[in-house]
Scaffold this active site. Structure first.
Site, mmCIF file in Angstrom:
data_model
loop_
_atom_site.group_PDB
_atom_site.id
_atom_site.type_symbol
_atom_site.label_atom_id
_atom_site.label_comp_id
_atom_site.label_asym_id
_atom_site.label_seq_id
_atom_site.Cartn_x
_atom_site.Cartn_y
_atom_site.Cartn_z
ATOM 1 N N SER A 113 14.569 -0.248 13.441
ATOM 2 C CA SER A 113 15.845 -0.771 13.946
ATOM 3 C C SER A 113 15.565 -1.714 15.114
ATOM 4 O O SER A 113 14.549 -1.582 15.792
ATOM 5 C CB SER A 113 16.725 0.386 14.419
ATOM 6 N N SER A 114 16.505 -2.622 15.371
ATOM 7 C CA SER A 114 16.308 -3.570 16.478
ATOM 8 C C SER A 114 16.378 -2.866 17.829
ATOM 9 O O SER A 114 15.974 -3.422 18.844
ATOM 10 C CB SER A 114 17.385 -4.654 16.425
ATOM 11 N N CYS A 115 16.860 -1.607 17.845
ATOM 12 C CA CYS A 115 16.974 -0.916 19.132
ATOM 13 C C CYS A 115 15.621 -0.422 19.637
ATOM 14 O O CYS A 115 15.523 0.142 20.722
ATOM 15 C CB CYS A 115 17.962 0.237 19.055
ATOM 16 N N TYR A 142 16.863 7.881 19.421
ATOM 17 C CA TYR A 142 16.765 7.244 18.094
ATOM 18 C C TYR A 142 15.632 6.227 18.070
ATOM 19 O O TYR A 142 14.799 6.218 17.153
ATOM 20 C CB TYR A 142 18.102 6.556 17.810
ATOM 21 N N LYS A 146 12.167 6.094 15.817
ATOM 22 C CA LYS A 146 11.862 4.954 14.968
ATOM 23 C C LYS A 146 10.488 4.364 15.324
ATOM 24 O O LYS A 146 9.721 3.983 14.445
ATOM 25 C CB LYS A 146 12.953 3.876 15.105
ATOM 26 N N HIS A 185 29.341 2.333 13.824
ATOM 27 C CA HIS A 185 28.894 1.102 14.488
ATOM 28 C C HIS A 185 30.109 0.211 14.715
ATOM 29 O O HIS A 185 31.186 0.440 14.154
ATOM 30 C CB HIS A 185 27.866 0.383 13.615
HETATM 31 N N1 NDP Z 1 23.508 0.579 9.983
HETATM 32 C C1 NDP Z 1 22.865 -0.199 10.844
HETATM 33 O O1 NDP Z 1 23.473 -1.006 11.579
HETATM 34 C C2 NDP Z 1 21.365 -0.146 10.928
HETATM 35 C C3 NDP Z 1 20.610 0.737 10.164
HETATM 36 N N2 NDP Z 1 19.239 0.744 10.305
HETATM 37 C C4 NDP Z 1 18.409 1.658 9.488
HETATM 38 O O2 NDP Z 1 18.676 1.422 8.114
HETATM 39 C C5 NDP Z 1 18.549 2.647 7.386
HETATM 40 C C6 NDP Z 1 19.815 2.896 6.594
HETATM 41 O O3 NDP Z 1 20.893 2.943 7.477
HETATM 42 P P1 NDP Z 1 22.391 3.083 6.900
HETATM 43 O O4 NDP Z 1 22.378 2.835 5.436
HETATM 44 O O5 NDP Z 1 23.267 2.280 7.778
HETATM 45 O O6 NDP Z 1 22.690 4.626 7.182
HETATM 46 P P2 NDP Z 1 23.647 5.617 6.385
HETATM 47 O O7 NDP Z 1 24.019 6.671 7.360
HETATM 48 O O8 NDP Z 1 24.701 4.865 5.668
HETATM 49 O O9 NDP Z 1 22.665 6.247 5.279
HETATM 50 C C7 NDP Z 1 21.639 7.118 5.681
HETATM 51 C C8 NDP Z 1 21.258 7.934 4.479
HETATM 52 O O10 NDP Z 1 20.242 8.841 4.862
HETATM 53 C C9 NDP Z 1 20.550 10.094 4.294
HETATM 54 N N3 NDP Z 1 20.037 11.190 5.107
HETATM 55 C C10 NDP Z 1 20.201 11.387 6.430
HETATM 56 N N4 NDP Z 1 19.602 12.516 6.794
HETATM 57 C C11 NDP Z 1 19.059 13.057 5.670
HETATM 58 C C12 NDP Z 1 18.316 14.232 5.394
HETATM 59 N N5 NDP Z 1 18.019 15.100 6.358
HETATM 60 N N6 NDP Z 1 17.926 14.469 4.131
HETATM 61 C C13 NDP Z 1 18.237 13.606 3.137
HETATM 62 N N7 NDP Z 1 18.932 12.464 3.322
HETATM 63 C C14 NDP Z 1 19.336 12.214 4.591
HETATM 64 C C15 NDP Z 1 22.064 10.148 4.246
HETATM 65 O O11 NDP Z 1 22.439 11.052 3.233
HETATM 66 P P3 NDP Z 1 23.920 11.629 3.159
HETATM 67 O O12 NDP Z 1 24.791 10.452 2.929
HETATM 68 O O13 NDP Z 1 23.877 12.566 2.008
HETATM 69 O O14 NDP Z 1 24.176 12.304 4.490
HETATM 70 C C16 NDP Z 1 22.413 8.710 3.909
HETATM 71 O O15 NDP Z 1 22.460 8.532 2.528
HETATM 72 C C17 NDP Z 1 18.246 3.719 8.412
HETATM 73 O O16 NDP Z 1 16.844 3.953 8.443
HETATM 74 C C18 NDP Z 1 18.708 3.101 9.715
HETATM 75 O O17 NDP Z 1 17.965 3.631 10.806
HETATM 76 C C19 NDP Z 1 18.580 -0.085 11.164
HETATM 77 C C20 NDP Z 1 19.298 -0.973 11.928
HETATM 78 C C21 NDP Z 1 20.725 -1.072 11.855
HETATM 79 C C1 F7E Z 2 22.137 -0.912 15.019
HETATM 80 C C2 F7E Z 2 22.123 -0.407 16.440
HETATM 81 O O1 F7E Z 2 23.352 0.216 16.742
HETATM 82 C C3 F7E Z 2 23.395 0.854 17.994
HETATM 83 O O2 F7E Z 2 23.406 -0.116 19.005
HETATM 84 P P1 F7E Z 2 24.630 -1.070 19.224
HETATM 85 O O3 F7E Z 2 24.381 -2.327 18.511
HETATM 86 O O4 F7E Z 2 24.934 -1.125 20.697
HETATM 87 O O5 F7E Z 2 25.748 -0.221 18.519
HETATM 88 P P2 F7E Z 2 27.264 -0.448 18.170
HETATM 89 O O6 F7E Z 2 27.323 -1.184 16.870
HETATM 90 O O7 F7E Z 2 27.910 0.886 18.205
HETATM 91 O O8 F7E Z 2 27.884 -1.243 19.418
HETATM 92 C C4 F7E Z 2 27.687 -2.602 19.592
HETATM 93 C C5 F7E Z 2 28.538 -3.120 20.736
HETATM 94 O O9 F7E Z 2 29.890 -3.102 20.269
HETATM 95 C C6 F7E Z 2 30.755 -2.690 21.316
HETATM 96 N N1 F7E Z 2 31.947 -2.079 20.732
HETATM 97 C C7 F7E Z 2 33.215 -2.548 20.927
HETATM 98 N N2 F7E Z 2 34.103 -1.756 20.309
HETATM 99 C C8 F7E Z 2 33.367 -0.797 19.676
HETATM 100 C C9 F7E Z 2 33.751 0.297 18.867
HETATM 101 O O10 F7E Z 2 34.959 0.566 18.591
HETATM 102 N N3 F7E Z 2 32.747 1.082 18.370
HETATM 103 C C10 F7E Z 2 31.428 0.807 18.649
HETATM 104 N N4 F7E Z 2 30.475 1.613 18.098
HETATM 105 N N5 F7E Z 2 31.033 -0.208 19.443
HETATM 106 C C11 F7E Z 2 32.011 -1.000 19.950
HETATM 107 C C12 F7E Z 2 29.907 -1.705 22.099
HETATM 108 O O11 F7E Z 2 30.448 -1.573 23.421
HETATM 109 C C13 F7E Z 2 28.549 -2.373 22.076
HETATM 110 O O12 F7E Z 2 28.499 -3.353 23.096
HETATM 111 C C14 F7E Z 2 22.244 1.715 18.321
HETATM 112 O O13 F7E Z 2 22.758 2.910 18.782
HETATM 113 C C15 F7E Z 2 21.333 1.851 17.160
HETATM 114 O O14 F7E Z 2 21.904 2.680 16.188
HETATM 115 C C16 F7E Z 2 21.025 0.551 16.577
HETATM 116 O O15 F7E Z 2 19.904 0.302 16.197
#
Ligand code: NDP
Ligand code: F7E
Length: 318
Positions: A113-115, A142, A146, A185
């Site tokens: 992840s970018s974090c 987190y 990662k 998010h």
């Molecule tokens: N969303 C984002 O903005 C970003 C995501 N990522 C990375 O991308 C990847 C996918 O993210 P995203 O699709 O958004 O996440 P989701 O939460 O949508 O999907 C995560 C999946 O992982 C499964 N999972 C979690 N824990 C377990 C476990 N213990 N055993 C089996 N399966 C498990 C979940 O299953 P179930 O649905 O059954 O709970 C789900 O299907 C992750 O690695 C995340 O860190 C990186 C940067 C940004």
């Molecule tokens: C993908 C990345 O996602 C996470 O980082 P993040 O980008 O900060 O996450 P975010 O999407 O929740 O927030 C982005 C920005 O948005 C603003 N913001 C406004 N209003 C809402 C709001 O209603 N909800 C949320 N969540 N944020 C809000 C909030 O204040 C912040 O400035 C990491 O934990 C980690 O998981 C990671 O890798």
């Protein structure tokens, strides 16, 4: 960054996290490839359960692994569920990466992840800035998990010659996103909040933070396409950022979402909520040198994400 061709055709491909936003996008994208897709539901194999993961891999022996499974959430989820984020994500990475090695997987892609980059690293974020400064506190558990996954992939390449690669996605959105009111998010959160405000005729909508942070947003279908492209073309210990190379302030983004949804009321900013990292724009020059660029514009992607939301795309249990 040399291209190292890898043949997917005819291979068994395991998508860990196949029900998630990225995992389901990967299934859609891989449907266009001549591969044997392998998945397993969480209630059958909890990826935090080492014995269950090792047994499943020994039986199924997938040749290719996309490790998209993780405990994932927005800034509030990361700041609150700190123990769950570090435990689940360490366990998933350790179990799946080791099992892939034990069962002789030909290639594995770990999704970071970018974090993982320092809170105040120079922008755009280069892959070699990892571990050069303090992390953003809200998502440090987190990020540490990662980074451990990234280092595991690197260590298995070094000691065992495993072709395990790591990619760093920017903020993602799209069908199958998590719309939890507190733990989602920002993209999913604002789609839901502006939609509900429009339906209810609300006069104001509060957006978290000051609105000044900048974020880069990539559609899940672009993400899946980039992952398949890199699985086919990249082999190395270096990280590869996956993003669009463009960012936007949260305030301007909120206005864009409101316009697309048709919310006409006032937008306010709840500064009691955290801003998180001020900016995390990814340097995508390595990705471009490997021959991939994003194709879904933010406006088009948001329209598609809203359509999926309206169509009642699976919204995980609250
Ligand atoms: N969303 C984002 O903005 C970003 C995501 N990522 C990375 O991308 C990847 C996918 O993210 P995203 O699709 O958004 O996440 P989701 O939460 O949508 O999907 C995560 C999946 O992982 C499964 N999972 C979690 N824990 C377990 C476990 N213990 N055993 C089996 N399966 C498990 C979940 O299953 P179930 O649905 O059954 O709970 C789900 O299907 C992750 O690695 C995340 O860190 C990186 C940067 C940004
Ligand atoms: C993908 C990345 O996602 C996470 O980082 P993040 O980008 O900060 O996450 P975010 O999407 O929740 O927030 C982005 C920005 O948005 C603003 N913001 C406004 N209003 C809402 C709001 O209603 N909800 C949320 N969540 N944020 C809000 C909030 O204040 C912040 O400035 C990491 O934990 C980690 O998981 C990671 O890798």
């Amino acid at each position: 960054m040399a291209i190292v061709p890898f043949e997917l055709r005819g291979k068994s491909v395991y998508v860990a996290g196949h029900r998630g936003m990225v995992g389901s996008a990967l299934l859609r994208r891989l449907a266009r490839e001549d591969v044997r897709l392998v998945t397993v539901d969480r209630h059958e194999v909890d990826l935090c359960n080492q014995a269950a993961v090792f047994d499943w891999f020994a039986k199924m022996r997938p040749q290719v692994v996309f490790l998209a499974a993780a405990k994932v959430g927005g800034i509030a989820a990361n700041a609150t569920l700190r123990a769950e984020f570090i435990y689940d994500n360490l366990a998933i990475a350790a179990n799946v990466i080791h099992a892939a090695h034990q069962s002789g997987a030909e290639k594995l892609m770990f999704l970071g992840s970018s974090c993982i980059y320092p809170k105040l690293a120079a922008q755009p974020l280069r892959e070699d800035s990892m571990l050069t400064g303090p992390l953003e506190p809200t998502n440090e558990p987190y990020a540490i998990a990662k980074i451990a996954g990234i280092k595991m992939a690197e260590a298995y390449r070094s000691q065992y010659g495993s072709d395990f690669i790591s990619v760093m996605p920017t903020n993602l959105y799209g069908p199958g996103d998590n719309y939890h009111p507190e733990y989602s998010h920002v993209v999913a959160a604002l789609i839901r909040r502006f939609h509900e405000a429009k339906v209810a005729g609300a006069k104001t909508v509060a957006v978290w933070g000051t609105g000044t942070p900048r974020r880069e947003f990539l559609h899940a279908d672009d993400m899946a396409d980039a992952c398949v492209h890199l699985m086919k073309t990249y082999s190395g210990a270096e990280l590869i950022n996956i993003g669009t190379g463009e960012d936007i302030t949260i305030a301007d983004f909120a206005g864009m979402v409101a316009d697309i949804i048709g919310y006409r009321g006032e937008i306010t900013f709840d500064t009691a909520r955290p801003d998180g990292t001020p900016q995390k724009l990814l340097d995508v020059s390595r990705l471009e040198r490997l021959g991939w660029r994003a194709t879904i514009s933010l406006e088009d992607g948001l329209k598609r994400a809203y359509e999926a939301f309206l169509a009642g795309a699976p919204v995980p249990a609250q």
